[in-house]
Structure formats: structure tokens, C-alpha cells
Design an enzyme around this catalytic site. Structure first.
Site, PDB file in Angstrom:
ATOM      1  N   GLY A  46       0.828  -1.193   0.000  1.00  0.00           N
ATOM      2  CA  GLY A  46       0.000   0.000   0.000  1.00  0.00           C
ATOM      3  C   GLY A  46       0.865   1.245   0.000  1.00  0.00           C
ATOM      4  O   GLY A  46       2.020   1.207   0.445  1.00  0.00           O
ATOM      5  N   GLN A  51       3.008   9.928   1.127  1.00  0.00           N
ATOM      6  CA  GLN A  51       4.342   9.328   1.199  1.00  0.00           C
ATOM      7  C   GLN A  51       5.233   9.720   0.026  1.00  0.00           C
ATOM      8  O   GLN A  51       6.448   9.580   0.101  1.00  0.00           O
ATOM      9  CB  GLN A  51       4.233   7.793   1.279  1.00  0.00           C
ATOM     10  CG  GLN A  51       3.600   7.315   2.583  1.00  0.00           C
ATOM     11  CD  GLN A  51       3.433   5.807   2.589  1.00  0.00           C
ATOM     12  OE1 GLN A  51       2.449   5.296   2.077  1.00  0.00           O
ATOM     13  NE2 GLN A  51       4.393   5.092   3.133  1.00  0.00           N
ATOM     14  N   CYS A  91       5.827  -0.079   7.254  1.00  0.00           N
ATOM     15  CA  CYS A  91       5.501   1.098   6.445  1.00  0.00           C
ATOM     16  C   CYS A  91       6.693   1.447   5.567  1.00  0.00           C
ATOM     17  O   CYS A  91       7.833   1.435   6.041  1.00  0.00           O
ATOM     18  CB  CYS A  91       5.175   2.266   7.374  1.00  0.00           C
ATOM     19  SG  CYS A  91       4.751   3.767   6.489  1.00  0.00           S
ATOM     20  N   LEU A  92       6.413   1.748   4.302  1.00  0.00           N
ATOM     21  CA  LEU A  92       7.505   2.113   3.387  1.00  0.00           C
ATOM     22  C   LEU A  92       8.215   3.381   3.841  1.00  0.00           C
ATOM     23  O   LEU A  92       9.365   3.609   3.470  1.00  0.00           O
ATOM     24  CB  LEU A  92       6.964   2.292   1.961  1.00  0.00           C
ATOM     25  CG  LEU A  92       6.440   1.011   1.305  1.00  0.00           C
ATOM     26  CD1 LEU A  92       5.784   1.338  -0.033  1.00  0.00           C
ATOM     27  CD2 LEU A  92       7.565   0.001   1.111  1.00  0.00           C
ATOM     28  N   HIS A 133      -4.408   2.070   7.746  1.00  0.00           N
ATOM     29  CA  HIS A 133      -3.014   2.530   7.807  1.00  0.00           C
ATOM     30  C   HIS A 133      -2.770   3.636   6.776  1.00  0.00           C
ATOM     31  O   HIS A 133      -2.214   4.690   7.089  1.00  0.00           O
ATOM     32  CB  HIS A 133      -2.090   1.326   7.568  1.00  0.00           C
ATOM     33  CG  HIS A 133      -0.632   1.652   7.447  1.00  0.00           C
ATOM     34  ND1 HIS A 133       0.305   1.241   8.370  1.00  0.00           N
ATOM     35  CD2 HIS A 133       0.052   2.334   6.497  1.00  0.00           C
ATOM     36  CE1 HIS A 133       1.504   1.674   7.989  1.00  0.00           C
ATOM     37  NE2 HIS A 133       1.392   2.338   6.850  1.00  0.00           N
ATOM     38  N   GLU A 134      -3.232   3.403   5.535  1.00  0.00           N
ATOM     39  CA  GLU A 134      -3.016   4.400   4.472  1.00  0.00           C
ATOM     40  C   GLU A 134      -3.814   5.675   4.745  1.00  0.00           C
ATOM     41  O   GLU A 134      -3.340   6.778   4.471  1.00  0.00           O
ATOM     42  CB  GLU A 134      -3.401   3.836   3.098  1.00  0.00           C
ATOM     43  CG  GLU A 134      -2.691   2.562   2.665  1.00  0.00           C
ATOM     44  CD  GLU A 134      -1.183   2.616   2.789  1.00  0.00           C
ATOM     45  OE1 GLU A 134      -0.599   3.719   2.750  1.00  0.00           O
ATOM     46  OE2 GLU A 134      -0.569   1.545   2.950  1.00  0.00           O
ATOM     47  N   HIS A 137      -2.027   8.027   6.936  1.00  0.00           N
ATOM     48  CA  HIS A 137      -1.034   8.849   6.229  1.00  0.00           C
ATOM     49  C   HIS A 137      -1.654  10.154   5.736  1.00  0.00           C
ATOM     50  O   HIS A 137      -1.028  11.206   5.779  1.00  0.00           O
ATOM     51  CB  HIS A 137      -0.464   8.097   5.024  1.00  0.00           C
ATOM     52  CG  HIS A 137       0.616   7.112   5.363  1.00  0.00           C
ATOM     53  ND1 HIS A 137       1.793   7.470   5.975  1.00  0.00           N
ATOM     54  CD2 HIS A 137       0.704   5.772   5.155  1.00  0.00           C
ATOM     55  CE1 HIS A 137       2.558   6.395   6.128  1.00  0.00           C
ATOM     56  NE2 HIS A 137       1.915   5.345   5.647  1.00  0.00           N
TER      57      HIS A 137
HETATM   58 NI    NI Z   1       2.687   3.372   5.560  1.00  0.00          NI
END
Ligand code: NI
Length: 181
Positions: A46, A51, A91-92, A133-134, A137
Site C-alpha cells: 500500500g 508518502q 511502512c515504506l 493505515h493508508e 497517512h
Molecule cells: Ni505506511
């Protein structure tokens, strides 16, 4: 399409609250394409526009093993939530860090698709967790915010050390098999 740079914690730009998407045009299509390419390349399951330093309410997700079933959610809004469970998240924007977060296990969501059509759907389990989660962000929130300040301090130090080492060494493969969003 092009790969976009993923911001990393504690970059203050990750704290920006995203604005609703109001224009569904070709440039939105380009952004979606870039975000999918960036997510697949990372690799992650995701990615939120926040991000990649675009502060619009847009997230892309793909939980399929074949990486060919992208879900694009624009202006997502949770209408109902049900259940609660802890799931390990990554998380990226916080590479290599994994910890448990408690979230709703089922959500009912309203969102726009890339053409601006509104629809409602229910999501459960990992997909529901990933969407929550997204969506965090988009509010400038990260999964590490749910952890203790002591843990966050340790994470900041670890990432800082790794960023310094990264210039010299090849990226570590550690954590690749785990789910990163
Ligand atoms: Ni993330």
C-alpha cells in the site's frame, strides 16, 4: 510512468494533512500510475500520496500475490467500523520496522474511483487494516505514533544510522518477505 521518492520518518512532510481530490483528470491518472509503480517497486502492499509528497487524498493498495489487482481509493471515508484486532504493520516510510497496531477488523468505506464515481464497499481483515493505515497517512499520522515514545526514539536512531550506512552499502534485503505499507 515514473518512480517517485518515498519520504521517510521523521520527515516533517509526512505530517501534512492531505486535501480532497476534486479534479479527476489525466494528471490524476499519471499520479495513480506513478504511485502504483512506486509501490510495486518498493515493494509494498500500500502507498498513500502523502508518502510521495503529494498531499491529496489518494491511496493505492494491492494485496495480491501476482501484484495485478490494484485498488485505488480516492477521498476515502470510513462510514462504519467493527471489531478490533492487533496486526503487525510495517511502512515504506519507516523501513525495516514492524510492530503491532490495534485497528478495526471490518470497515465500511465510501470512496471515489479514478473517474470520480462514488461507491461504498466493505473491507475486512488485512485489507481493512491496510486501508486504515493508508488513511492515517492522509491525516499526517504514522503507525509508529501508536507506539511508545521510547520505541519511537529507538526507531529514529536506527533509521538515522541506516541512512548514513546506506550511501556506502547495498540496501539490505531484510524484511522483504514481510508486509510493508
Ligand atoms: Ni505506511
Amino acid at each position: 510512468m515514473a518512480l517517485r521518492t518515498i519520504l521517510e520518518y521523521p520527515d516533517p512532510r509526512l505530517r501534512t494533512r492531505a486535501q480532497p481530490v476534486t479534479v479527476f483528470d489525466a494528471s490524476l491518472g499519471t499520479l495513480i500510475g506513478d504511485m502504483l509503480e512506486t509501490m510495486y517497486a518498493a515493494p509494498g502492499i500500500g502507498l498513500a500520496a502523502t508518502q510521495v509528497d503529494v498531499h491529496k487524498r489518494l491511496v493505492v493498495i494491492d494485496l495480491s500475490d501476482e501484484r495485478n489487482a490494484p485498488l485505488v481509493l480516492i477521498n476515502p471515508e470510513i462510514l462504519e467500523r467493527e471489531g478490533e484486532a492487533k496486526t503487525e504493520e510495517g511502512c515504506l516510510s519507516v523501513p525495516g520496522i514492524f510492530d503491532e497496531v490495534k485497528r478495526a477488523t471490518r470497515i465500511r468505506l465510501r470512496s471515489h474511483d479514478r473517474d470520480g464515481q462514488v461507491s461504498e464497499a466493505e473491507y475486512a481483515d488485512l485489507l481493512a487494516v491496510c486501508i486504515q493505515h493508508e488513511m492515517d497517512h492522509l491525516e499526517g499520522k504514522l503507525f509508529v505514533d501508536y507506539l511508545s515514545e521510547m520505541k519511537r526514539e529507538r526507531i529514529r536512531k536506527k533509521l538515522d544510522k541506516e541512512r548514513k550506512e546506506r550511501a556506502a552499502a547495498a540496501p539490505a534485503g531484510a524484511g522483504r518477505a514481510r508486509r510493508t505499507y
